[in-house]
Design a protein around this motif. Sequence first.
Motif, short mmCIF file in Angstrom:
data_model
loop_
_atom_site.label_atom_id
_atom_site.label_comp_id
_atom_site.label_asym_id
_atom_site.label_seq_id
_atom_site.Cartn_x
_atom_site.Cartn_y
_atom_site.Cartn_z
N LEU A 123 -5.05 0.95 13.04
CA LEU A 123 -5.31 0.95 11.60
C LEU A 123 -4.36 0.01 10.85
N SER A 125 -10.62 3.91 -3.98
CA SER A 125 -11.57 4.16 -2.88
C SER A 125 -11.86 5.64 -2.69
N PHE A 142 -11.92 6.56 3.85
CA PHE A 142 -11.42 5.94 5.08
C PHE A 142 -11.52 4.42 5.00
N SER A 143 -10.87 3.84 3.99
CA SER A 143 -10.78 2.38 3.89
C SER A 143 -9.32 1.98 3.79
N ASN A 144 -8.92 1.00 4.60
CA ASN A 144 -7.56 0.48 4.52
C ASN A 144 -7.55 -0.95 3.98
N LEU A 198 -2.19 7.53 7.62
CA LEU A 198 -2.71 6.77 8.75
C LEU A 198 -2.45 7.39 10.11
N CYS A 214 -5.81 5.50 2.50
CA CYS A 214 -6.64 5.53 3.69
C CYS A 214 -6.41 6.84 4.45
N ASN A 215 -7.48 7.60 4.65
CA ASN A 215 -7.42 8.87 5.36
C ASN A 215 -8.79 9.16 5.94
N ALA A 274 -5.35 -3.27 8.52
CA ALA A 274 -4.87 -3.45 7.15
C ALA A 274 -4.10 -4.76 6.99
N ASN A 309 -0.71 6.22 1.93
CA ASN A 309 -1.49 6.15 3.16
C ASN A 309 -1.35 7.41 3.99
N SER A 337 -4.56 2.36 -1.22
CA SER A 337 -5.81 2.65 -0.49
C SER A 337 -6.03 4.14 -0.26
N ASP A 349 0.86 -1.19 0.00
CA ASP A 349 0.00 0.00 0.00
C ASP A 349 0.89 1.23 0.00
#
Length: 423
Positions: free
Chosen positions: A147, A302, A336-338, A101, A330-331, A151, A99, A328, A96
């Motif tokens: 988180l 995402s 907000f998906s990891n 995170l 992710c944030n 993941a 990120n 991802s 990934d």
Amino acid sequence: MQLFTGISELVVNDLDRLGELDVIADAALLVDAGRVIWSGPSAQADTALAAHEDQTGTAGLNDDDIANGEVTSANDLGGLETIDLGGKAVIPGFVDSHNHLIFAGDRSEEFAARMAGQKYSAGGIATTVAATRAATATELEANLVHLLDQAKRQGTTTFEIKSGYGLTVPDEIRALDIINRHTEESTLIAAHVVPPEFKDEPERYVDLVIDEIIPAAEGKAKWIDVFCETGAFTEVQTRRIIEAGKAVGMKPRLHANQLTEGGALKLGAELGCVSVDHATFASDEDLAVLAEAGTVVTLLPSIEFSTRQPYPDARRYVDAGVSLAIASDCNPGSGFSNSMPFVIAIGVRDMHFTVEQAVWAATAGGANALQRTDVGHLGVGARADLAILDAPSYRHLAYRPGVQLVERVYSGGELIVDNRPRD
């Protein structure tokens, strides 16, 4: 030493060729000291073991033990552990490569408003900045670990993690110090947005990033990143910040063309960015320039899912000869998906990746975006980072979206996740 047998499909991957998974059916995998030393058909496993038993070894396997793709030395095979997977598919652990995170606070209310029709903009980041500044280092690290654990249970074994929710010298350095305890892929993105206290003086904040934050982060951040976008930083400001980061040894990457079709993608290629990320809006000329520069384009499915931005068509990027990754991102705000399996499913369904291209982009592609050759594949000499699927084929990652398909995860040959039901 470990011998994995009963593998229905082993995805080995070719780091240089998009979508080339090099799948071995009815496979076995041999691991020593956290590295892959052999893979092939199960019927050849005994022969492979016998060959390695005849070799003299050292205390461990490292790059000096590999020559032209062949293992030249290996450990004594005494104490071999055999792991029969009973017909499961095995893929490289997900890489990934984008990120965010490390943060505090919750923006679910903002998400709900967006789903009710409000438009996404870069300004929401300020909400997270306020919460992150107010949090203790212990609170930030605890949330990060939580988180990361989530993941990992979804099959991710390599993480790039960005700062960017502090936007002061002490807050950005605090974030990097925490990040560096959990990954070597640390990114300084002090140029995420202009913080509220500099709202009317953005150039003063750019000066702060260049004159104070970047020097303080020297040796703490492997990467330098900028959000080059309307509402964030201009191309002129981005150039200054990236060049300042490069001057102290940071490698460049860029958030580019997420919300508008500006000149950020061409700028990223010109500045030698290893990866330009988002690239939601890309002209044919942009893609030609990126392909020529060899810049990796990291698409973030995402984010389009969560913001209802238009999905870029991956086929255009592939046809243009661009090197692709998916991650991802992710944030807490725009996505907000990891879960990398979730990202793969969206990439296939809505970005028109083939299943093979999406799986490759989430593993080998992410490795390329981080300039890593030890992860993202399971060839000889690679780290034994692997995800065992509760499925007979890697295709199930897109075929069965929303289902927990990652059964076990190994990192460097060590079991770090076991999602199997307990008796």
